[in-house]
Write a protein that holds these residues in place. Structure first.
Motif, PDB file in Angstrom:
ATOM      1  N   PRO A 167      19.461   9.769   4.155  1.00 46.11           N
ATOM      2  CA  PRO A 167      20.357   7.771   3.135  1.00 46.11           C
ATOM      3  C   PRO A 167      21.124   7.947   4.737  1.00 46.11           C
ATOM      4  O   PRO A 167      21.223   6.270   5.299  1.00 46.11           O
ATOM      5  N   ASP A 168      21.835   8.648   4.801  1.00 49.65           N
ATOM      6  CA  ASP A 168      22.225   8.174   6.425  1.00 49.65           C
ATOM      7  C   ASP A 168      21.413   7.441   7.329  1.00 49.65           C
ATOM      8  O   ASP A 168      22.217   7.314   8.688  1.00 49.65           O
ATOM      9  N   ARG A 169      19.944   7.893   7.470  1.00 52.66           N
ATOM     10  CA  ARG A 169      19.538   7.889   8.903  1.00 52.66           C
ATOM     11  C   ARG A 169      19.110   6.021   8.358  1.00 52.66           C
ATOM     12  O   ARG A 169      18.993   5.373   9.382  1.00 52.66           O
ATOM     13  N   TYR A 170      18.749   5.366   7.595  1.00 52.50           N
ATOM     14  CA  TYR A 170      19.082   3.906   7.267  1.00 52.50           C
ATOM     15  C   TYR A 170      20.072   3.334   7.915  1.00 52.50           C
ATOM     16  O   TYR A 170      19.716   2.096   8.875  1.00 52.50           O
ATOM     17  N   LEU A 212       0.997  -1.374   0.011  1.00 53.43           N
ATOM     18  CA  LEU A 212       0.195   0.062   0.301  1.00 53.43           C
ATOM     19  C   LEU A 212       0.874   0.644  -0.073  1.00 53.43           C
ATOM     20  O   LEU A 212       0.665   2.165  -0.742  1.00 53.43           O
ATOM     21  N   TRP A 213       1.646   1.531   0.787  1.00 52.96           N
ATOM     22  CA  TRP A 213       2.729   2.293   0.781  1.00 52.96           C
ATOM     23  C   TRP A 213       3.204   2.415  -0.762  1.00 52.96           C
ATOM     24  O   TRP A 213       3.916   4.271  -0.562  1.00 52.96           O
ATOM     25  N   ARG A 214       3.835   1.660  -1.303  1.00 52.39           N
ATOM     26  CA  ARG A 214       4.072   2.047  -2.793  1.00 52.39           C
ATOM     27  C   ARG A 214       3.296   2.785  -3.858  1.00 52.39           C
ATOM     28  O   ARG A 214       4.057   3.514  -4.299  1.00 52.39           O
ATOM     29  N   ARG A 215       1.655   2.932  -3.078  1.00 51.75           N
ATOM     30  CA  ARG A 215       0.776   3.582  -3.959  1.00 51.75           C
ATOM     31  C   ARG A 215       1.176   4.712  -3.602  1.00 51.75           C
ATOM     32  O   ARG A 215       0.648   5.613  -4.436  1.00 51.75           O
ATOM     33  N   THR A 216       1.466   5.899  -2.646  1.00 52.48           N
ATOM     34  CA  THR A 216       1.994   6.814  -2.066  1.00 52.48           C
ATOM     35  C   THR A 216       3.284   7.677  -2.530  1.00 52.48           C
ATOM     36  O   THR A 216       4.354   6.988  -2.819  1.00 52.48           O
ATOM     37  N   GLU A 217       3.141   9.159  -2.553  1.00 54.12           N
ATOM     38  CA  GLU A 217       4.545   9.362  -2.667  1.00 54.12           C
ATOM     39  C   GLU A 217       5.530   9.819  -1.795  1.00 54.12           C
ATOM     40  O   GLU A 217       6.454   9.579  -2.450  1.00 54.12           O
ATOM     41  N   GLU A 218       4.917   8.386  -0.495  1.00 56.38           N
ATOM     42  CA  GLU A 218       6.728   8.729   0.036  1.00 56.38           C
ATOM     43  C   GLU A 218       7.456   7.589   0.214  1.00 56.38           C
ATOM     44  O   GLU A 218       8.033   7.959   1.333  1.00 56.38           O
ATOM     45  N   TYR A 219       6.706   6.745  -0.771  1.00 60.90           N
ATOM     46  CA  TYR A 219       7.594   5.558  -0.742  1.00 60.90           C
ATOM     47  C   TYR A 219       9.142   5.089  -0.496  1.00 60.90           C
ATOM     48  O   TYR A 219       9.260   6.292  -1.886  1.00 60.90           O
ATOM     49  N   ILE A 220      10.099   4.557  -0.227  1.00 63.14           N
ATOM     50  CA  ILE A 220      11.119   4.604  -0.483  1.00 63.14           C
ATOM     51  C   ILE A 220      11.393   3.580  -1.234  1.00 63.14           C
ATOM     52  O   ILE A 220      11.497   2.521  -0.237  1.00 63.14           O
ATOM     53  N   ALA A 221      11.415   2.934  -2.105  1.00 65.23           N
ATOM     54  CA  ALA A 221      12.169   2.041  -2.361  1.00 65.23           C
ATOM     55  C   ALA A 221      13.625   1.205  -2.702  1.00 65.23           C
ATOM     56  O   ALA A 221      13.634  -0.212  -2.447  1.00 65.23           O
ATOM     57  N   ASP A 222      14.228   1.988  -1.914  1.00 57.16           N
ATOM     58  CA  ASP A 222      15.928   1.493  -2.128  1.00 57.16           C
ATOM     59  C   ASP A 222      16.469   2.030  -0.469  1.00 57.16           C
ATOM     60  O   ASP A 222      17.309   3.609  -0.561  1.00 57.16           O
ATOM     61  N   ALA A 223      16.268   1.989   0.282  1.00 52.85           N
ATOM     62  CA  ALA A 223      16.597   2.009   1.427  1.00 52.85           C
ATOM     63  C   ALA A 223      18.200   2.907   1.150  1.00 52.85           C
ATOM     64  O   ALA A 223      18.720   2.402   1.066  1.00 52.85           O
ATOM     65  N   GLY A 224      18.180   4.041   1.635  1.00 57.62           N
ATOM     66  CA  GLY A 224      19.675   4.617   1.462  1.00 57.62           C
ATOM     67  C   GLY A 224      19.769   5.281   0.661  1.00 57.62           C
ATOM     68  O   GLY A 224      21.082   5.678   0.113  1.00 57.62           O
ATOM     69  N   GLY A 225      19.255   4.663  -0.936  1.00 58.01           N
ATOM     70  CA  GLY A 225      19.323   5.523  -2.632  1.00 58.01           C
ATOM     71  C   GLY A 225      19.315   6.206  -2.492  1.00 58.01           C
ATOM     72  O   GLY A 225      18.533   7.718  -2.223  1.00 58.01           O
ATOM     73  N   SER A 226      18.932   6.323  -3.689  1.00 59.91           N
ATOM     74  CA  SER A 226      18.298   8.026  -4.741  1.00 59.91           C
ATOM     75  C   SER A 226      17.075   7.986  -4.511  1.00 59.91           C
ATOM     76  O   SER A 226      16.888   9.468  -4.405  1.00 59.91           O
ATOM     77  N   ASP A 227      16.121   7.639  -3.815  1.00 59.48           N
ATOM     78  CA  ASP A 227      15.514   8.076  -3.426  1.00 59.48           C
ATOM     79  C   ASP A 227      14.618   8.367  -2.367  1.00 59.48           C
ATOM     80  O   ASP A 227      13.620   8.226  -1.308  1.00 59.48           O
ATOM     81  N   ASP A 228      16.187   7.761  -1.449  1.00 57.85           N
ATOM     82  CA  ASP A 228      15.681   8.696  -0.097  1.00 57.85           C
ATOM     83  C   ASP A 228      16.353   9.837   0.025  1.00 57.85           C
ATOM     84  O   ASP A 228      17.424  10.160  -0.250  1.00 57.85           O
ATOM     85  N   ASN A 229      15.488  10.313   0.981  1.00 51.38           N
ATOM     86  CA  ASN A 229      16.493  11.956   0.541  1.00 51.38           C
ATOM     87  C   ASN A 229      17.302  12.072   2.474  1.00 51.38           C
ATOM     88  O   ASN A 229      17.222  13.365   2.637  1.00 51.38           O
ATOM     89  N   PRO A 267      -2.187   3.640   3.961  1.00 48.97           N
ATOM     90  CA  PRO A 267      -1.008   4.238   5.156  1.00 48.97           C
ATOM     91  C   PRO A 267      -0.061   4.803   4.799  1.00 48.97           C
ATOM     92  O   PRO A 267       0.900   4.291   3.983  1.00 48.97           O
ATOM     93  N   THR A 268       0.720   5.658   5.699  1.00 49.55           N
ATOM     94  CA  THR A 268       1.920   6.174   4.640  1.00 49.55           C
ATOM     95  C   THR A 268       2.679   6.078   6.484  1.00 49.55           C
ATOM     96  O   THR A 268       2.353   6.614   8.078  1.00 49.55           O
ATOM     97  N   ILE A 269       4.011   6.979   6.450  1.00 51.53           N
ATOM     98  CA  ILE A 269       4.367   6.413   7.759  1.00 51.53           C
ATOM     99  C   ILE A 269       4.653   8.193   7.894  1.00 51.53           C
ATOM    100  O   ILE A 269       5.103   9.306   6.948  1.00 51.53           O
ATOM    101  N   THR A 270       4.587   8.816   9.661  1.00 56.45           N
ATOM    102  CA  THR A 270       4.468  10.173   9.450  1.00 56.45           C
ATOM    103  C   THR A 270       6.122  10.303  10.189  1.00 56.45           C
ATOM    104  O   THR A 270       6.891  11.442  10.281  1.00 56.45           O
ATOM    105  N   ASP A 271       6.267   9.064  10.990  1.00 56.00           N
ATOM    106  CA  ASP A 271       7.598   9.469  11.896  1.00 56.00           C
ATOM    107  C   ASP A 271       8.396   7.713  11.792  1.00 56.00           C
ATOM    108  O   ASP A 271       7.288   6.992  11.822  1.00 56.00           O
ATOM    109  N   GLY A 272       9.391   7.694  11.563  1.00 50.19           N
ATOM    110  CA  GLY A 272      10.342   7.101  11.358  1.00 50.19           C
ATOM    111  C   GLY A 272      10.287   5.446  10.626  1.00 50.19           C
ATOM    112  O   GLY A 272      10.306   4.166  10.378  1.00 50.19           O
ATOM    113  N   ARG A 273      10.540   5.785   8.998  1.00 51.66           N
ATOM    114  CA  ARG A 273      10.222   5.245   8.190  1.00 51.66           C
ATOM    115  C   ARG A 273      11.422   4.677   7.708  1.00 51.66           C
ATOM    116  O   ARG A 273      11.776   4.052   7.297  1.00 51.66           O
TER     117      ARG A 273
END
Length: 161
Positions: free
Chosen positions: A58-61, A39-56, A87-93
């Protein structure tokens, strides 16, 4: 093979968790990682590659992983519904991402009481164990080859004697 799964000691972060006098207190909801991610994959918040280019961030991972490996109590992610009811994550991604990327099946999250039933219906689970599989320690190739070489030399020496 020894058991490698590590349990996580989740705790709540928010001050309003379970407080009766708060207008919409947070409650604990167990989610299925697989269902939530679909479900999260369908949102604008989704991160496919943890620590990658779609993660704003990356050091937090890496920081989340370092903290989880300590085994200390860890704040559970806070989940809510976006304006489309997803559903989306508001804190703790990044805590969620670490769990997802390390084999977790389920985890508890904090959800506003008014959204808890919807989150349970969308991605809840009856499974009540939260663990991850820590990454294996990699042995450098040169070290591994050196150890194998010493073993081979020892076998030859024993065979000659």
């Amino acid at each position: 093979m020894p058991e490698r799964r590590r349990p996580v000691d989740w705790t709540v972060q928010t001050w309003e968790f379970g407080k009766e006098d708060h207008a919409d207190p947070d409650v604990l909801v167990w989610i299925s990682i697989r269902k939530f991610d679909a479900l999260w994959r369908r949102t604008e918040e989704y991160i496919a590659d943890a620590g990658g280019s779609d993660d704003n961030n990356p050091d937090r991972y890496a920081k989340a992983g370092a903290w989880l490996r300590l085994g200390e109590p860890t704040w559970m992610p806070v989940v809510g519904l976006d304006h489309w009811g997803m559903p989306t994550i508001t804190d703790g991604r990044h805590r969620y991402l670490w769990m997802r990327e390390h084999g977790a099946w389920s985890m508890p999250v904090a959800v506003s009481a008014s959204e808890a039933d919807a989150v349970r219906a969308l991605c809840g689970t009856r499974y009540r164990t939260s663990w991850y599989v820590p990454p294996r320690t990699r042995v450098p190739t040169a070290v591994a080859l050196g150890i194998l070489g010493l073993a081979a030399v020892s076998l030859v020496a024993v065979a000659r004697s």
